[in-house]
Design a protein around this motif. Structure first.
Motif, PDB file in Angstrom:
ATOM      1  N   ASP A 304       0.582  -1.295   0.205  1.00 45.36           N
ATOM      2  CA  ASP A 304      -0.048   0.249   0.316  1.00 45.36           C
ATOM      3  C   ASP A 304       0.569   1.194  -0.269  1.00 45.36           C
ATOM      4  OD1 ASP A 304      -1.496   2.099   0.825  1.00 45.36           O
ATOM      5  OD2 ASP A 304      -2.551   1.392   2.694  1.00 45.36           O
ATOM      6  N   PRO A 305       0.802   2.094  -0.748  1.00 48.05           N
ATOM      7  CA  PRO A 305       2.196   3.171  -0.788  1.00 48.05           C
ATOM      8  C   PRO A 305       1.480   4.790   0.096  1.00 48.05           C
ATOM      9  CG  PRO A 305       0.061   3.785  -2.549  1.00 48.05           C
ATOM     10  CD  PRO A 305       0.035   2.510  -1.938  1.00 48.05           C
ATOM     11  N   GLY A 306       0.032   4.452   0.828  1.00 46.64           N
ATOM     12  CA  GLY A 306      -0.312   5.214   2.152  1.00 46.64           C
ATOM     13  C   GLY A 306      -0.501   6.588   1.092  1.00 46.64           C
ATOM     14  N   ALA A 415      14.301   8.919   4.413  1.00 39.57           N
ATOM     15  CA  ALA A 415      12.651   8.619   3.935  1.00 39.57           C
ATOM     16  C   ALA A 415      11.969   6.989   3.798  1.00 39.57           C
ATOM     17  CB  ALA A 415      12.782   8.991   2.910  1.00 39.57           C
ATOM     18  N   LEU A 416      13.225   6.425   4.568  1.00 36.70           N
ATOM     19  CA  LEU A 416      13.028   5.148   5.452  1.00 36.70           C
ATOM     20  C   LEU A 416      11.736   5.162   5.899  1.00 36.70           C
ATOM     21  CD1 LEU A 416      15.586   3.509   6.981  1.00 36.70           C
ATOM     22  CD2 LEU A 416      14.797   2.329   5.339  1.00 36.70           C
ATOM     23  N   LEU A 417      10.297   3.945   4.967  1.00 36.36           N
ATOM     24  CA  LEU A 417       9.539   4.460   5.151  1.00 36.36           C
ATOM     25  C   LEU A 417       8.596   2.828   6.143  1.00 36.36           C
ATOM     26  CD1 LEU A 417       7.812   3.726   2.088  1.00 36.36           C
ATOM     27  CD2 LEU A 417       7.736   5.783   3.173  1.00 36.36           C
ATOM     28  N   SER A 418       7.482   2.415   7.147  1.00 41.37           N
ATOM     29  CA  SER A 418       7.543   1.726   8.414  1.00 41.37           C
ATOM     30  C   SER A 418       7.312   0.119   7.753  1.00 41.37           C
ATOM     31  CB  SER A 418       6.117   1.969   8.551  1.00 41.37           C
ATOM     32  OG  SER A 418       5.251   0.644   9.748  1.00 41.37           O
ATOM     33  N   GLY A 419       8.504  -0.170   8.498  1.00 32.31           N
ATOM     34  CA  GLY A 419       8.594  -1.790   7.677  1.00 32.31           C
ATOM     35  C   GLY A 419       9.694  -1.719   7.104  1.00 32.31           C
ATOM     36  N   GLN A 420       9.937  -0.831   6.880  1.00 35.13           N
ATOM     37  CA  GLN A 420      11.390  -0.519   5.542  1.00 35.13           C
ATOM     38  C   GLN A 420      12.817  -0.677   6.948  1.00 35.13           C
ATOM     39  OE1 GLN A 420      11.358   2.340   3.162  1.00 35.13           O
ATOM     40  NE2 GLN A 420      10.947   1.044   1.380  1.00 35.13           N
ATOM     41  N   SER A 421      13.794  -2.173   6.551  1.00 32.97           N
ATOM     42  CA  SER A 421      15.312  -2.383   7.368  1.00 32.97           C
ATOM     43  C   SER A 421      15.741  -1.825   6.076  1.00 32.97           C
ATOM     44  CB  SER A 421      15.096  -3.301   7.846  1.00 32.97           C
ATOM     45  OG  SER A 421      15.976  -3.607   8.052  1.00 32.97           O
ATOM     46  N   THR A 422      17.166  -1.577   6.411  1.00 34.94           N
ATOM     47  CA  THR A 422      19.039  -1.606   6.398  1.00 34.94           C
ATOM     48  C   THR A 422      18.896  -2.951   6.953  1.00 34.94           C
ATOM     49  OG1 THR A 422      19.399  -0.219   7.658  1.00 34.94           O
ATOM     50  CG2 THR A 422      18.166   1.041   6.025  1.00 34.94           C
ATOM     51  N   ARG A 423      18.870  -3.954   7.174  1.00 41.98           N
ATOM     52  CA  ARG A 423      19.677  -4.904   8.107  1.00 41.98           C
ATOM     53  C   ARG A 423      19.668  -6.024   7.086  1.00 41.98           C
ATOM     54  NH1 ARG A 423      16.664  -8.300  11.299  1.00 41.98           N
ATOM     55  NH2 ARG A 423      19.289  -9.185  11.519  1.00 41.98           N
ATOM     56  N   ARG A 465       8.264   1.216  -2.259  1.00 41.98           N
ATOM     57  CA  ARG A 465       6.805   1.994  -1.984  1.00 41.98           C
ATOM     58  C   ARG A 465       6.543   2.799  -2.726  1.00 41.98           C
ATOM     59  NH1 ARG A 465       6.183   0.903   4.115  1.00 41.98           N
ATOM     60  NH2 ARG A 465       3.883   1.794   3.677  1.00 41.98           N
ATOM     61  N   PRO A 466       6.082   2.345  -4.473  1.00 44.54           N
ATOM     62  CA  PRO A 466       5.864   3.478  -5.133  1.00 44.54           C
ATOM     63  C   PRO A 466       4.640   4.493  -5.186  1.00 44.54           C
ATOM     64  CG  PRO A 466       6.158   2.735  -6.201  1.00 44.54           C
ATOM     65  CD  PRO A 466       6.880   1.737  -4.718  1.00 44.54           C
ATOM     66  N   HIS A 467       4.293   5.590  -5.088  1.00 46.87           N
ATOM     67  CA  HIS A 467       3.198   6.310  -5.527  1.00 46.87           C
ATOM     68  C   HIS A 467       2.563   6.166  -6.812  1.00 46.87           C
ATOM     69  CE1 HIS A 467       4.193   9.073  -1.577  1.00 46.87           C
ATOM     70  NE2 HIS A 467       3.120   8.120  -0.920  1.00 46.87           N
ATOM     71  N   LEU A 468       3.873   6.235  -7.552  1.00 49.91           N
ATOM     72  CA  LEU A 468       3.819   6.381  -9.234  1.00 49.91           C
ATOM     73  C   LEU A 468       4.665   5.329  -9.903  1.00 49.91           C
ATOM     74  CD1 LEU A 468       2.819   7.651 -11.831  1.00 49.91           C
ATOM     75  CD2 LEU A 468       4.478   9.482 -11.492  1.00 49.91           C
ATOM     76  N   LEU A 469       3.961   4.536 -10.537  1.00 47.64           N
ATOM     77  CA  LEU A 469       4.894   3.463 -11.448  1.00 47.64           C
ATOM     78  C   LEU A 469       5.198   4.586 -12.735  1.00 47.64           C
ATOM     79  CD1 LEU A 469       3.472  -0.099  -9.702  1.00 47.64           C
ATOM     80  CD2 LEU A 469       6.029   1.949  -9.629  1.00 47.64           C
ATOM     81  N   THR A 491      -2.429  -4.821 -11.243  1.00 48.04           N
ATOM     82  CA  THR A 491      -3.624  -4.690 -11.417  1.00 48.04           C
ATOM     83  C   THR A 491      -4.730  -4.495  -9.902  1.00 48.04           C
ATOM     84  OG1 THR A 491      -4.083  -6.717 -13.496  1.00 48.04           O
ATOM     85  CG2 THR A 491      -6.127  -5.416 -11.294  1.00 48.04           C
ATOM     86  N   GLY A 492      -3.873  -4.987  -8.881  1.00 44.17           N
ATOM     87  CA  GLY A 492      -4.173  -4.756  -7.456  1.00 44.17           C
ATOM     88  C   GLY A 492      -2.603  -3.506  -6.644  1.00 44.17           C
ATOM     89  N   PHE A 493      -2.173  -2.777  -7.957  1.00 46.60           N
ATOM     90  CA  PHE A 493      -0.812  -1.439  -6.851  1.00 46.60           C
ATOM     91  C   PHE A 493      -2.645  -0.647  -7.217  1.00 46.60           C
ATOM     92  CE2 PHE A 493       1.257   2.191  -8.399  1.00 46.60           C
ATOM     93  CZ  PHE A 493       1.748   2.284  -7.081  1.00 46.60           C
ATOM     94  N   GLU A 494      -2.506   0.453  -5.752  1.00 44.06           N
ATOM     95  CA  GLU A 494      -3.745   1.228  -5.605  1.00 44.06           C
ATOM     96  C   GLU A 494      -3.240   2.980  -6.094  1.00 44.06           C
ATOM     97  OE1 GLU A 494      -4.558   0.793  -0.912  1.00 44.06           O
ATOM     98  OE2 GLU A 494      -5.095  -1.554  -1.510  1.00 44.06           O
TER      99      GLU A 494
END
Length: 662
Positions: A304-306, A415-423, A465-469, A491-494
């Motif tokens: 979900d791009p938020g 700009a890290l989003l929730s759930g993103q990790s650098t490990r 997690r882009p807004h625009l592809l 098709t499922g991308f919001e």
């Protein structure tokens, strides 16, 4: 007729074909499908004589001419038309025959050579070569340009035109659509539908295969399975076959378990020992049904791009293009106004060279506008897929290094989003979910196949997690299963999608709005893909008529050209005459297709009944009915082919008559 008898082919340690039997008849139109790496191109090389079977026999008629698209990119000063014309081997042989006869002063041989030239169509060969180039997207002004003045993609189109120029009995095409835009693809479909020889084509374009093939060969695990019908029909047949095989395997497993339980229970009992031994022998003799092991496609899933900025992009009188070595502006598309909004799904249409990729690069921020202003919504995250993956990937880095660098840059920008990790372990887990597991995550990109690079580029997009592809030909190197996985994910991308592609199945499933780039302008296209195909065919017809009129005027300047009104009247009369001739055949064809569907459904039901029947009477009755159905099916199929050939013959004659008229 092409015949493979118990053929085995190895490439190194890999078995590409394992005891394959196959028969193809003259005029068959065949699609060869299977996952990347199964050996489809090796099979074509075997038929070309470039590879030789390790066992078995491959037989082709000796007199057959075999044409294929050479993979090397030509580098020649030869004009484009002459390069394509050289593909007509029959004409070249006749010309060599004439030169030899004239050098020897043999009058009879000269006469025979002129006859051979006439049979080879020497009088209109140049026009045919130019017609191929025009159909594949070349402009009239480019027909005499030297080959080495074109880019690699356009030179590959010339190689395709050169192969089509050959009067072939067997035409072998390996991914012929890779370098084509939608305009040229539609034209190629029409040409191949009229082709009278045998066609064997590898393609990952579902609609292309449905349009030009009538037989499908599926290559998997060294086995070659033949299916009647185009790709969509094959897909339905294979799904049904897999269901039946899985059911048969489950029944057999149940029987095996029952026999083993009896053996384990009674083998030590003297009174039952003989029966236990009998069941052990039955188990040993049993021909085992293999379980269904379906190839698993990678599963793409966009999160979900938020919250998204609205509008995402705004263009104020923007001109896109590039600057040459002297820093001079070279505009391609001018005066672009408008906005890109959340939730839009836009397909960008237009011929190659009209500026689609340049437009997408500008929207992605890879190129600055030449004129005007591009406003980007606050916080907008853009995912950009380049047509050439190495434009955004580094050949010397691994998938893990690419993702680590992207994660570091994102973290540094806050700009890290929730759930993103650098490990590293989390990044490896993410890559593994997209089939870059273990050593695959450490393989340099430069050693990867085109399909693997495309998959990596998509993986990097998903992580952001882009807004625009912004997707520029994302399916070029993907097999059919992976294309369908991508279509499902999009098709499922919001968020919002802007898509450049010649894959019509992808465009149909993803896009609900279209933009048309052409003539230096960007404008909405009012219609769907079927409307666009009709638009392309009309444009191609106008180009052919203009070329024919120009050639006729050059050959006979004294003859007045027909007026546009006369030409339209003649065309309308020809269309009406053709419609009157076709109507009874088309009605019968539709009735035969309906009957074929009904018989096929009944045949499948009877086969299932035979497999499930427990009493002899039911099996006997089902067997008798199955034999009758199969006999009628063969008869109806033969009539269907006859009627289809009659329709094609009328259409070919109408096309030839139209081409002959001024």
């Amino acid at each position: 007729m092409i015949t493979l008898r118990n053929v085995t082919l190895r490439r190194g340690a890999k078995v590409v074909l394992d005891g394959v039997d196959l028969t193809l008849h003259a005029g068959d139109k065949v699609g060869l499908v299977g996952r990347n790496g199964t050996g489809k191109s090796s099979l074509l090389a075997l038929l070309r004589g470039e590879l030789h079977e390790d066992a078995g026999e491959v037989a082709l008629p000796r007199h057959w001419r075999v044409a294929h698209v050479a993979q090397e990119i030509p580098d020649s000063e030869q004009p484009a038309t002459d390069f394509v014309l050289a593909g007509d081997t029959r004409l070249a042989e006749a010309q060599a025959q004439l030169a030899q006869a004239e050098a020897g002063g043999d009058g009879e041989a000269i006469a025979l050579a002129h006859t051979a030239l006439a049979d080879a169509g020497a009088h209109d060969a140049r026009a045919r070569a130019q017609s191929l180039l025009l159909g594949l997207g070349f402009a009239s002004a480019e027909l005499e340009r030297p080959v080495n003045h074109f880019s690699g993609g356009w030179r590959m189109r010339m190689q395709l035109a050169r192969a089509l120029m050959c009067p072939a009995d067997l035409l072998l095409l390996d991914e012929p659509t890779n370098h084509l835009d939608l305009d040229a693809l539609v034209w190629l479909e029409g040409w191949l539908q009229r082709f009278e020889g045998t066609l064997l084509v590898i393609s990952h374009d579902r609609e292309f295969l449905d349009a030009v093939t009538r037989i499908t060969l599926h290559l998997e695990h060294g086995r070659l399975q033949r299916y009647g019908g185009h790709y969509s029909h094959f897909e339905a047949q294979r799904a049904q076959h897999m269901q039946q095989q899985q059911a048969a395997w489950a029944r057999q497993q149940e029987r095996v378990a029952r026999l083993q339980r009896f053996v384990e229970r009674f083998r030590a009992k003297a009174t039952k020992a003989r029966q236990a031994q009998s069941r052990l022998k039955a188990l040993a003799r049993m021909e085992r049904v293999a379980p269904v092991l379906a190839d698993s496609a990678v599963a793409f899933e966009f999160a979900d791009p938020g919250d998204m900025p609205n509008p995402m992009l705004t263009l104020h009188d923007v001109t896109v293009g590039y600057r040459d070595a002297a820093n001079q502006a070279c505009p391609i598309v001018e005066g672009i106004r408008g906005s890109v909004l959340p939730g839009q799904r836009i397909g960008i249409l237009g011929a190659n060279g009209q500026g689609k990729s340049t437009l997408v690069k500008t929207l992605a921020g890879m190129l600055p506008p030449l004129v005007g202003r591009l406003h980007v919504g606050r916080g907008l995250r853009i995912g950009y897929f380049a047509q050439h993956e190495l434009d955004v990937l580094r050949a010397d880095e691994t998938p893990l290094q690419h993702l680590q660098r992207l994660a570091r840059d994102t973290e540094a920008a806050g700009a890290l989003l929730s759930g993103q990790s650098t490990r590293e372990q989390d990044l490896r887990t993410f890559l593994g979910s997209l089939q870059f597991e273990g050593d695959a995550a450490l393989q340099p990109v430069g050693t990867m196949s085109g399909g693997e690079r495309a998959r990596l580029a998509l993986a990097l997009l998903i992580w952001q997690r882009p807004h625009l592809l912004l997707l520029d030909e994302p399916t070029n190197h993907l097999d059919l299963a992976t294309r369908e996985a991508l279509a499902l994910a999009l098709t499922g991308f919001e968020g919002t999608v802007l898509l450049v592609s010649h894959d019509r199945a992808l465009l149909r499933s993803v896009c609900d709005t279209f933009w048309l780039v052409g003539g230096g302008r960007l404008q909405p296209f009012d219609g769907d893909l079927d409307d666009y195909q009709r638009y392309l065919l009309e444009q191609a017809r106008q180009r052919r008529e203009a070329l024919a009129s120009s050639a006729a005027a050059s050959a006979n300047p004294a003859t007045p050209s027909p007026t546009p009104q006369q030409r339209r009247r003649e065309q309308a009369q020809r269309r009406q005459h053709l419609a009157n001739q076709l109507r009874p055949y088309q009605r019968e064809h539709a009735a035969l297709e309906a009957r074929l569907d009904a018989l096929s459904a009944e045949q499948d039901a009877l086969l299932a009944q035979l497999g499930a029947a427990s009493d002899a009477a039911t099996r006997a009755e089902a067997g008798r009915r199955l034999k009758a159905v199969q006999a009628e099916l063969a008869e109806v199929e033969q009539r269907w082919l006859t009627v289809a050939e009659a329709i094609e013959a009328l259409q070919r004659q109408a096309a030839a008559d139209a081409a002959a008229l001024p």
